[in-house]
Design a protein around this motif. Structure first.
Motif, PDB file in Angstrom:
ATOM      1  N   THR A 180      45.018  32.412  55.743  1.00  0.00           N
ATOM      2  CA  THR A 180      44.484  33.043  54.539  1.00  0.00           C
ATOM      3  C   THR A 180      45.598  33.062  53.507  1.00  0.00           C
ATOM      4  O   THR A 180      46.744  33.398  53.820  1.00  0.00           O
ATOM      5  CB  THR A 180      44.008  34.477  54.835  1.00  0.00           C
ATOM      6  OG1 THR A 180      42.984  34.436  55.834  1.00  0.00           O
ATOM      7  CG2 THR A 180      43.461  35.134  53.575  1.00  0.00           C
ATOM      8  N   GLY A 240      34.958  30.680  46.017  1.00  0.00           N
ATOM      9  CA  GLY A 240      35.545  30.935  47.323  1.00  0.00           C
ATOM     10  C   GLY A 240      36.546  32.056  47.423  1.00  0.00           C
ATOM     11  O   GLY A 240      37.027  32.360  48.520  1.00  0.00           O
ATOM     12  N   SER A 241      36.898  32.701  46.309  1.00  0.00           N
ATOM     13  CA  SER A 241      37.825  33.830  46.398  1.00  0.00           C
ATOM     14  C   SER A 241      37.132  34.992  47.098  1.00  0.00           C
ATOM     15  O   SER A 241      36.042  35.402  46.706  1.00  0.00           O
ATOM     16  CB  SER A 241      38.284  34.272  45.004  1.00  0.00           C
ATOM     17  OG  SER A 241      39.042  35.470  45.088  1.00  0.00           O
ATOM     18  N   THR A 247      44.039  36.436  43.809  1.00  0.00           N
ATOM     19  CA  THR A 247      42.841  35.949  44.483  1.00  0.00           C
ATOM     20  C   THR A 247      43.207  35.643  45.930  1.00  0.00           C
ATOM     21  O   THR A 247      44.361  35.314  46.226  1.00  0.00           O
ATOM     22  CB  THR A 247      42.287  34.674  43.804  1.00  0.00           C
ATOM     23  OG1 THR A 247      43.367  33.749  43.583  1.00  0.00           O
ATOM     24  CG2 THR A 247      41.638  35.005  42.464  1.00  0.00           C
ATOM     25  N   TRP A 279      42.084  33.427  49.482  1.00  0.00           N
ATOM     26  CA  TRP A 279      41.370  32.198  49.827  1.00  0.00           C
ATOM     27  C   TRP A 279      41.504  31.869  51.302  1.00  0.00           C
ATOM     28  O   TRP A 279      42.523  32.191  51.927  1.00  0.00           O
ATOM     29  CB  TRP A 279      41.926  31.029  49.011  1.00  0.00           C
ATOM     30  CG  TRP A 279      41.934  31.296  47.547  1.00  0.00           C
ATOM     31  CD1 TRP A 279      42.928  31.900  46.813  1.00  0.00           C
ATOM     32  CD2 TRP A 279      40.886  31.025  46.628  1.00  0.00           C
ATOM     33  NE1 TRP A 279      42.560  32.001  45.501  1.00  0.00           N
ATOM     34  CE2 TRP A 279      41.304  31.470  45.347  1.00  0.00           C
ATOM     35  CE3 TRP A 279      39.624  30.427  46.763  1.00  0.00           C
ATOM     36  CZ2 TRP A 279      40.515  31.349  44.218  1.00  0.00           C
ATOM     37  CZ3 TRP A 279      38.835  30.300  45.625  1.00  0.00           C
ATOM     38  CH2 TRP A 279      39.288  30.758  44.368  1.00  0.00           C
ATOM     39  N   ALA A 307      41.086  25.141  48.494  1.00  0.00           N
ATOM     40  CA  ALA A 307      40.060  25.886  47.762  1.00  0.00           C
ATOM     41  C   ALA A 307      40.680  26.619  46.580  1.00  0.00           C
ATOM     42  O   ALA A 307      40.099  26.671  45.488  1.00  0.00           O
ATOM     43  CB  ALA A 307      39.358  26.870  48.694  1.00  0.00           C
ATOM     44  N   CYS A 308      41.861  27.181  46.783  1.00  0.00           N
ATOM     45  CA  CYS A 308      42.554  27.898  45.713  1.00  0.00           C
ATOM     46  C   CYS A 308      42.845  26.980  44.531  1.00  0.00           C
ATOM     47  O   CYS A 308      42.526  27.306  43.385  1.00  0.00           O
ATOM     48  CB  CYS A 308      43.856  28.498  46.255  1.00  0.00           C
ATOM     49  SG  CYS A 308      44.930  29.192  44.981  1.00  0.00           S
TER      50      CYS A 308
END
Length: 199
Positions: free
Chosen positions: A2, A31-32, A53, A55, A60-61
């Motif tokens: 994560t 996705g956050s 945020t 993730w 994705a970030c």
């Protein structure tokens, strides 16, 4: 893994709630799992805003960051508040205890010589035992993995509704033999403390 991203911007802070609403609306669908905003009260970034945020992947970030920074509404919001990016950092969330929300986020930035899972677990256990009972809502440990000169450092975030509570917990920790012994065992050293007000 994560990941927690820290995006710091300078600008006009008169509509922080509105800016957070836009950030949440843009990042969460991408996705956050947690989008938050804080204003630094101490340090070189005092007065600046940080959007954080969380993730499930680094890809994705960065995909979301690219999408949001090219989104017309997000661009207009940044322009309206004269927001200028100051720095960006990415960290791996190593542990999370309690409710990581509150009026303040107090960060103890540390370096260590032992990065094992056992060392992380021991630090978390000591923090939960000694620091959190003083009025800390939640604790999150993040190891910075891509953050310029902060890369490799641990950001220990204590979420609370009173800065006095954090200082009481910190004082108790450094007066506690078990906490001090564990810190010495893993070569931990505090290199910075940062206090922010959550929006």
């Amino acid at each position: 893994m994560t990941f927690m991203a820290f995006s710091t911007l300078s600008g006009d802070n008169t509509d922080l709630e509105g800016n957070l609403e836009v950030a949440t609306r843009k990042f969460d669908p991408l996705g956050s799992t947690r989008t938050a905003m804080s204003v630094a009260l101490t340090g070189p970034n005092a007065g600046n805003v940080t959007i954080t945020t969380i993730w499930d992947s680094a890809d994705a970030c960065f995909d979301a960051r690219k999408a949001v920074l090219s989104d017309p509404e997000a661009i207009a919001t940044m322009q309206a508040s004269n927001s200028v990016p100051v720095q960006f950092g990415l960290g791996e969330v190593k542990a999370e205890v309690g409710n990581c929300e509150g009026a303040f986020a107090c960060a103890a930035v540390a370096v260590a010589s032992d990065h094992s899972d056992e060392a992380v677990a021991a630090v978390v256990a000591q923090s939960e035992r000694v620091i959190m009972p003083h009025g800390i809502n939640g604790y999150r440990m993040v190891r910075m993995v891509a953050a310029g000169e902060m890369t490799g450092a641990y950001v220990n975030l204590f979420y609370c509704d009173s800065v006095d509570a954090y200082f009481a917990g910190s004082a108790a920790a450094w007066a506690d033999a078990g906490f001090v012994a564990q810190s010495q065992k893993i070569g931990a050293q505090i290199v910075d403390r940062l206090i922010s007000r959550m929006v």
